[in-house]
Enzyme design. Structure first.
Site, PDB file in Angstrom:
ATOM      1  N   SER A 129       1.007  -1.206   0.027  1.00  0.00           N
ATOM      2  CA  SER A 129       0.785  -0.487   0.007  1.00  0.00           C
ATOM      3  C   SER A 129       0.909   1.483  -0.088  1.00  0.00           C
ATOM      4  O   SER A 129       1.724   1.556   0.489  1.00  0.00           O
ATOM      5  CB  SER A 129      -0.777  -0.076   1.061  1.00  0.00           C
ATOM      6  OG  SER A 129      -1.324   1.075   1.852  1.00  0.00           O
ATOM      7  N   TYR A 186      -1.641  -1.179  10.565  1.00  0.00           N
ATOM      8  CA  TYR A 186      -1.823  -1.192   9.773  1.00  0.00           C
ATOM      9  C   TYR A 186      -0.266  -1.255   8.831  1.00  0.00           C
ATOM     10  O   TYR A 186       0.204  -1.779   8.028  1.00  0.00           O
ATOM     11  CB  TYR A 186      -2.659  -0.710   8.597  1.00  0.00           C
ATOM     12  CG  TYR A 186      -3.188  -1.025   7.360  1.00  0.00           C
ATOM     13  CD1 TYR A 186      -3.646  -1.828   6.596  1.00  0.00           C
ATOM     14  CD2 TYR A 186      -2.631   0.263   6.305  1.00  0.00           C
ATOM     15  CE1 TYR A 186      -3.913  -1.642   5.303  1.00  0.00           C
ATOM     16  CE2 TYR A 186      -3.168  -0.349   4.639  1.00  0.00           C
ATOM     17  CZ  TYR A 186      -3.884  -1.158   4.489  1.00  0.00           C
ATOM     18  OH  TYR A 186      -4.079  -1.020   2.839  1.00  0.00           O
TER      19      TYR A 186
HETATM   20  N1  LIG Z   1      -8.703  -0.114  -1.386  1.00  0.00           N
HETATM   21  C1  LIG Z   1      -7.397   0.454  -1.362  1.00  0.00           C
HETATM   22  O1  LIG Z   1      -7.519   1.717  -1.052  1.00  0.00           O
HETATM   23  C2  LIG Z   1      -6.176   0.259  -1.343  1.00  0.00           C
HETATM   24  C3  LIG Z   1      -4.941   0.946  -0.962  1.00  0.00           C
HETATM   25  C4  LIG Z   1      -3.959   0.225  -0.529  1.00  0.00           C
HETATM   26  C5  LIG Z   1      -3.668  -1.205  -0.553  1.00  0.00           C
HETATM   27  N2  LIG Z   1      -5.346  -1.523  -0.483  1.00  0.00           N
HETATM   28  C6  LIG Z   1      -5.488  -3.726   0.044  1.00  0.00           C
HETATM   29  O2  LIG Z   1      -5.581  -3.852  -0.968  1.00  0.00           O
HETATM   30  C7  LIG Z   1      -6.004  -5.004  -1.165  1.00  0.00           C
HETATM   31  C8  LIG Z   1      -7.149  -5.406  -1.446  1.00  0.00           C
HETATM   32  O3  LIG Z   1      -8.387  -4.705  -0.842  1.00  0.00           O
HETATM   33  P1  LIG Z   1      -9.504  -4.392  -0.709  1.00  0.00           P
HETATM   34  O4  LIG Z   1      -8.826  -2.643  -1.523  1.00  0.00           O
HETATM   35  O5  LIG Z   1      -9.454  -4.426  -2.347  1.00  0.00           O
HETATM   36  O6  LIG Z   1     -10.662  -4.377  -0.291  1.00  0.00           O
HETATM   37  P2  LIG Z   1     -11.722  -5.205   0.312  1.00  0.00           P
HETATM   38  O7  LIG Z   1     -13.176  -5.061  -1.151  1.00  0.00           O
HETATM   39  O8  LIG Z   1     -12.067  -5.084   1.590  1.00  0.00           O
HETATM   40  O9  LIG Z   1     -11.040  -6.950  -0.304  1.00  0.00           O
HETATM   41  C9  LIG Z   1     -10.541  -7.657   0.707  1.00  0.00           C
HETATM   42  C10 LIG Z   1     -10.647  -8.369   0.588  1.00  0.00           C
HETATM   43  O10 LIG Z   1      -9.922  -9.509   1.650  1.00  0.00           O
HETATM   44  C11 LIG Z   1     -10.311 -10.556   1.725  1.00  0.00           C
HETATM   45  N3  LIG Z   1     -10.388 -10.926   3.040  1.00  0.00           N
HETATM   46  C12 LIG Z   1      -9.927 -10.115   4.324  1.00  0.00           C
HETATM   47  N4  LIG Z   1      -9.747 -11.136   5.641  1.00  0.00           N
HETATM   48  C13 LIG Z   1      -9.684 -12.557   5.047  1.00  0.00           C
HETATM   49  C14 LIG Z   1      -9.422 -13.341   5.454  1.00  0.00           C
HETATM   50  N5  LIG Z   1      -9.100 -13.500   6.747  1.00  0.00           N
HETATM   51  N6  LIG Z   1      -9.293 -14.764   4.783  1.00  0.00           N
HETATM   52  C15 LIG Z   1      -9.611 -14.724   3.161  1.00  0.00           C
HETATM   53  N7  LIG Z   1      -9.623 -12.994   2.961  1.00  0.00           N
HETATM   54  C16 LIG Z   1     -10.084 -12.349   3.439  1.00  0.00           C
HETATM   55  C17 LIG Z   1     -11.713  -9.937   1.378  1.00  0.00           C
HETATM   56  O11 LIG Z   1     -12.652 -11.522   1.520  1.00  0.00           O
HETATM   57  P3  LIG Z   1     -13.815 -12.110   2.829  1.00  0.00           P
HETATM   58  O12 LIG Z   1     -14.531 -11.076   4.113  1.00  0.00           O
HETATM   59  O13 LIG Z   1     -14.804 -12.171   1.716  1.00  0.00           O
HETATM   60  O14 LIG Z   1     -13.483 -13.231   3.483  1.00  0.00           O
HETATM   61  C18 LIG Z   1     -12.058  -9.227   0.442  1.00  0.00           C
HETATM   62  O15 LIG Z   1     -12.281 -10.092  -0.879  1.00  0.00           O
HETATM   63  C19 LIG Z   1      -5.494  -5.309   1.073  1.00  0.00           C
HETATM   64  O16 LIG Z   1      -4.059  -6.090   0.829  1.00  0.00           O
HETATM   65  C20 LIG Z   1      -5.668  -4.158   0.955  1.00  0.00           C
HETATM   66  O17 LIG Z   1      -5.161  -3.816   2.368  1.00  0.00           O
HETATM   67  C21 LIG Z   1      -5.781  -1.606  -0.360  1.00  0.00           C
END
Ligand SMILES: NC(=O)c1ccc[n+]([C@@H]2O[C@H](COP(=O)([O-])OP(=O)(O)OC[C@H]3O[C@@H](n4cnc5c(N)ncnc54)[C@H](OP(=O)(O)O)[C@@H]3O)[C@@H](O)[C@H]2O)c1
Length: 252
Positions: free
Chosen positions: A147, A160
């Site tokens: 991130s 985080y």
């Molecule tokens: N959105 C942003 O601005 C941003 C910025 C930088 C980095 N990121 C990173 O990008 C990645 C994806 O996040 P996103 O933004 O797409 O958010 P999101 O829509 O909340 O997706 C997160 C995913 O992680 C899964 N997850 C959470 N806990 C889990 C567990 N214990 N086992 C398996 N799966 C799990 C969730 O699925 P279930 O709940 O169904 O398990 C969901 O599919 C993350 O690593 C996040 O830290 C996001």
């Protein structure tokens, strides 16, 4: 050259954790449309089953496996399913992550534990499951989600940011170690992307401030899907080691 990038995605077996929403789901759709077979993992089984059906109905290839990345056996089963169904694993996208931001003095110790379990240990379990197969195959690609918060720390992002900085360190160490095995390693560090990530912030003031900001400047999850496709589609002798992207309007 039309379709040049398709050539190196077409036919690849891609395992994606956290494929039930946000960037993982967008990457699954995009890579499947380019001819990859995608193996989807997340806890919400009904979501990944529906996404797999959406991909297979018009002729794409997808399988789903209910997976909690904090359970090593679940992650092994996810990767095993890819190998048993499609014969190999070409790419693992360690995308599952959580971001319950809060100031340290609110002592959300359970959330600190969960971030370490999902964001750090989940990535390590993914590596443990995929690496022996990739070394045996003498090819593979591990893509880990860091991130912008893995490059910088902000008030409220301390734990985080620690997990996401850890992902970068693990990825760079892994890259050096597995280079002789022809395994590529990519770190992707997104800025603000519109997903469900902020919905799970338990502190209402922190959640509302972040939702307001990301709602204004955030880019869609398809942005990530295009960039992950770029990293995969480069020829096998090129490792795209790090991608950091932000919405143009994001200052920090
Ligand atoms: N959105 C942003 O601005 C941003 C910025 C930088 C980095 N990121 C990173 O990008 C990645 C994806 O996040 P996103 O933004 O797409 O958010 P999101 O829509 O909340 O997706 C997160 C995913 O992680 C899964 N997850 C959470 N806990 C889990 C567990 N214990 N086992 C398996 N799966 C799990 C969730 O699925 P279930 O709940 O169904 O398990 C969901 O599919 C993350 O690593 C996040 O830290 C996001």
């Amino acid at each position: 050259m039309p379709g040049a990038d398709m050539e190196n995605i077409q036919g690849k077996i891609v395992v994606i954790t956290g494929a039930s929403s946000g960037m993982g789901a967008a990457a699954a759709r995009h890579l499947a449309a380019k001819g990859a077979s995608v193996v989807l993992g997340a806890r919400r089984a009904e979501r990944i089953e529906a996404l797999a059906a959406e991909i297979t109905e018009p002729g794409g290839k997808a399988t789903s496996v209910a997976t909690d990345v904090t359970k090593r056996d679940d992650v092994e089963k996810l990767v095993d399913t890819a190998v048993q169904t499609y014969g190999r694993i070409d790419v693992l996208i360690n995308n599952a992550g959580i971001m319950p931001l809060s100031p340290m003095d609110r002592l959300k110790v359970d959330e600190w534990d969960r971030m370490i379990d999902v964001n750090l240990k989940g990535v390590l379990y993914g590596i443990a499951a995929a690496l022996p197969r990739m070394i045996e195959q003498k090819s593979g690609h591990i893509i880990n989600l860091s991130s912008v918060a893995g490059h910088k720390v902000f008030g409220g992002s301390t734990v985080y940011s620690a997990t996401k900085t850890g992902v970068r360190i693990i990825s760079e160490g892994l890259r050096q170690e597995v280079a002789p095995h022809n395994v590529r390693v990519t770190i992707i560090s997104p800025g603000a992307v519109k997903t469900e990530l902020l919905d799970h912030i338990s502190e209402a003031d922190v959640r509302e401030a972040n939702q307001d900001y990301v709602g204004q400047v955030g880019v869609p999850a398809e942005t990530f899907a295009r960039l992950v496709a770029f990293a995969i589609s480069e020829p096998e002798d090129v490792g795209i080691n790090e991608i950091l992207f932000r919405p143009t309007a994001q200052e920090l």
